[in-house]
Design a protein around this motif. Structure first.
Motif, PDB file in Angstrom:
ATOM      1  N   SER A 101       0.830  -1.214   0.000  1.00 38.31           N
ATOM      2  CA  SER A 101       0.000   0.000   0.000  1.00 38.31           C
ATOM      3  C   SER A 101       0.858   1.254   0.000  1.00 38.31           C
ATOM      4  O   SER A 101       0.552   2.227  -0.710  1.00 38.31           O
ATOM      5  N   LEU A 102       1.921   1.248   0.791  1.00 38.73           N
ATOM      6  CA  LEU A 102       2.816   2.401   0.811  1.00 38.73           C
ATOM      7  C   LEU A 102       3.480   2.618  -0.546  1.00 38.73           C
ATOM      8  O   LEU A 102       3.640   3.764  -0.996  1.00 38.73           O
ATOM      9  N   LEU A 105       1.040   4.176  -2.898  1.00 39.84           N
ATOM     10  CA  LEU A 105       0.811   5.573  -2.524  1.00 39.84           C
ATOM     11  C   LEU A 105       1.993   6.471  -2.864  1.00 39.84           C
ATOM     12  O   LEU A 105       1.821   7.572  -3.415  1.00 39.84           O
ATOM     13  N   TYR A 298       1.936  15.365   4.049  1.00 41.84           N
ATOM     14  CA  TYR A 298       0.806  14.641   3.457  1.00 41.84           C
ATOM     15  C   TYR A 298       1.108  13.147   3.348  1.00 41.84           C
ATOM     16  O   TYR A 298       0.216  12.305   3.559  1.00 41.84           O
ATOM     17  N   TYR A 299       2.340  12.812   3.049  1.00 41.38           N
ATOM     18  CA  TYR A 299       2.709  11.397   2.952  1.00 41.38           C
ATOM     19  C   TYR A 299       2.694  10.733   4.334  1.00 41.38           C
ATOM     20  O   TYR A 299       2.329   9.559   4.462  1.00 41.38           O
ATOM     21  N   LEU A 301       0.734  11.646   6.891  1.00 45.64           N
ATOM     22  CA  LEU A 301      -0.680  11.465   7.237  1.00 45.64           C
ATOM     23  C   LEU A 301      -1.287  10.276   6.494  1.00 45.64           C
ATOM     24  O   LEU A 301      -1.994   9.449   7.085  1.00 45.64           O
ATOM     25  N   ALA A 302      -0.991  10.193   5.199  1.00 50.40           N
ATOM     26  CA  ALA A 302      -1.527   9.082   4.403  1.00 50.40           C
ATOM     27  C   ALA A 302      -0.942   7.751   4.875  1.00 50.40           C
ATOM     28  O   ALA A 302      -1.652   6.736   4.962  1.00 50.40           O
ATOM     29  N   GLY A 303       0.355   7.730   5.206  1.00 53.54           N
ATOM     30  CA  GLY A 303       0.982   6.509   5.692  1.00 53.54           C
ATOM     31  C   GLY A 303       0.400   6.066   7.016  1.00 53.54           C
ATOM     32  O   GLY A 303       0.214   4.862   7.256  1.00 53.54           O
ATOM     33  N   LEU A 305      -2.701   6.604   8.043  1.00 51.46           N
ATOM     34  CA  LEU A 305      -4.025   6.044   7.759  1.00 51.46           C
ATOM     35  C   LEU A 305      -3.918   4.648   7.153  1.00 51.46           C
ATOM     36  O   LEU A 305      -4.716   3.750   7.478  1.00 51.46           O
ATOM     37  N   LEU A 306      -2.946   4.454   6.280  1.00 54.23           N
ATOM     38  CA  LEU A 306      -2.737   3.122   5.702  1.00 54.23           C
ATOM     39  C   LEU A 306      -2.330   2.116   6.774  1.00 54.23           C
ATOM     40  O   LEU A 306      -2.763   0.959   6.747  1.00 54.23           O
TER      41      LEU A 306
END
Length: 401
Positions: A101-102, A105, A298-299, A301-303, A305-306
């Motif tokens: 997933s990372l 992304l 942003y990365y 935060l997204a990481g 959540l993943l």
């Protein structure tokens, strides 16, 4: 790090621990981490170098030993199946899901390979026993807290094998071998645990020959570190050796019930635990306080959540595909088990062990530090409100029925 700096950090830790009157709302590790970040901008602490050896060799043996020693043997026995499954199969599934997933992304925006993303995932999969013991145990529910704590104590062997394999592949461009991985995993985990149990067994026999309680306490301190160092010198898991030794001691007091010795050990290890927690979280804050987080916000935060999503997906697969666990645990237990999988000292100790000269090291360092910091801040701050709301809803259901 000199004596004056150590003393200053202990003073900061004491003040925060003594005046933290609402520990359920503001857990001590969270305050220590925030104070450590602030200390990273103070010139007095600027020359402190936080290394993997400092965290692994000095802090983790004591912290993991006391966590294992305090873990009730009856709870480990009752939930052994689920705990061992989450600590092995669950961790491996989370590692694969999070790493892929990372990569999906990050690869369109950053120069990162799949191996780099799997390396980050290997550092983010282990739940942290230090954070769990000091945060989740204060908020409950008790059974879910015991399962997460037990999982966090046992999953370090898996995570270290994953980290070693992925860091070797990343820095030396070695090919992945499933046979090599399985052999390393079995050797590191089972050999480390066996060494810890053997040393604990011998120490227990020695305890029966010593009548002075002070020497029992001295011997327990030696047990925590000797089991770790012997296992590490044999290139197996020192962490699992220390955990196994602590669990053996927990079982000993559960079976024999020597209350006087246990009370003295509890008092001693309670002080050691507080000192270690104060130092380790302040040092972690100092180590990661000046990373360029804004550039990767942003990365991060997204990481984060993943990471949470991967945890819940794997939990759902494990708990709901097996009828016994599906019927035994309620939805609120599932929520707590997922949200209680905080990251902390293990993840950051592995990160500090990376070769700083590696390619894209800034990306890996900053993303991992940022995600772990978010995990500690967000999950610890929200744990008490979530558990309180779930308990209130459960109470309303009981009253209405």
């Amino acid at each position: 790090m000199d004596a004056q700096q150590v003393f200053a950090l202990l003073c900061i830790g004491f003040v925060l621990a003594a005046f933290d009157k609402k520990k359920e709302h503001f857990p001590l590790p969270l305050l220590l981490l925030a104070a450590g970040i602030l200390c990273s901008f103070v010139p007095f602490f600027s020359n402190i170098e936080v290394t993997r050896d400092l965290i692994f060799d000095w802090f983790l043996p004591a912290l993991l030993f006391v966590a294992a020693y305090q873990f009730p043997y009856r709870d480990l026995k009752k939930d052994a199946g689920l705990i061992s499954t989450l600590a092995t199969i669950g961790l491996l599934l989370t590692f694969i899901l999070l790493g892929i997933s990372l990569y999906i992304l990050l690869s369109p925006f950053l120069e990162v390979s799949l191996v780099a993303c799997l390396l980050i995932a290997a550092m983010l999969t282990p739940t942290d026993p230090v954070s769990v013991v000091t945060i989740l145990k204060q908020t409950g529910p008790q059974e879910a807290a015991d399962i997460v704590e037990g999982e966090s104590l046992l999953n370090d062997g898996t995570s270290i094998v994953l980290f070693t394999l992925m860091s070797t592949m990343y820095f030396e461009s070695q090919q992945f071998s499933i046979n090599s991985f399985l052999i390393d995993f079995l050797l590191v985990t089972f050999s480390g645990a066996a060494i810890g149990l053997i040393i604990a067994f011998l120490a227990n026999k020695w305890m029966h020959l010593i009548k002075d309680n002070e020497y029992h306490i001295f011997l327990s301190l030696l047990l925590a570190y000797i089991s770790f160092y012997i296992a590490e010198s044999l290139q197996v898991s020192g962490i699992l050796a220390t955990v196994a030794a602590g669990l053996f001691l927990s079982r000993h007091f559960h079976v024999n019930g020597d209350k006087e010795v246990k009370e003295r050990l509890d008092g001693f290890w309670g002080i050691i635990e507080l000192l270690m927690i104060c130092l380790v979280f302040l040092l972690i804050g100092i180590a990661g306080g000046q990373q360029p987080y804004i550039s990767y916000l942003y990365y991060i935060l997204a990481g984060f959540l993943l990471m949470i999503a991967a945890r819940y997906i794997v939990l759902a697969l494990i708990m709901y595909l097996i009828p016994f666990w599906r019927h035994r645990f309620h939805f609120q237990d599932y929520l707590i088990l997922g949200w209680g999988g905080m990251k902390g000292t293990i993840s950051l100790a592995l990160l500090l062990g990376l070769n700083a000269g590696g390619k894209n090291s800034e990306v890996i360092f900053t993303l991992t530090f940022g995600i772990v910091f978010l995990s500690i801040f967000i999950q610890s701050l929200t744990m008490y409100p979530i558990t309180r709301k779930l308990k209130a809803q459960e109470q309303k259901k009981k009253e209405s029925s």
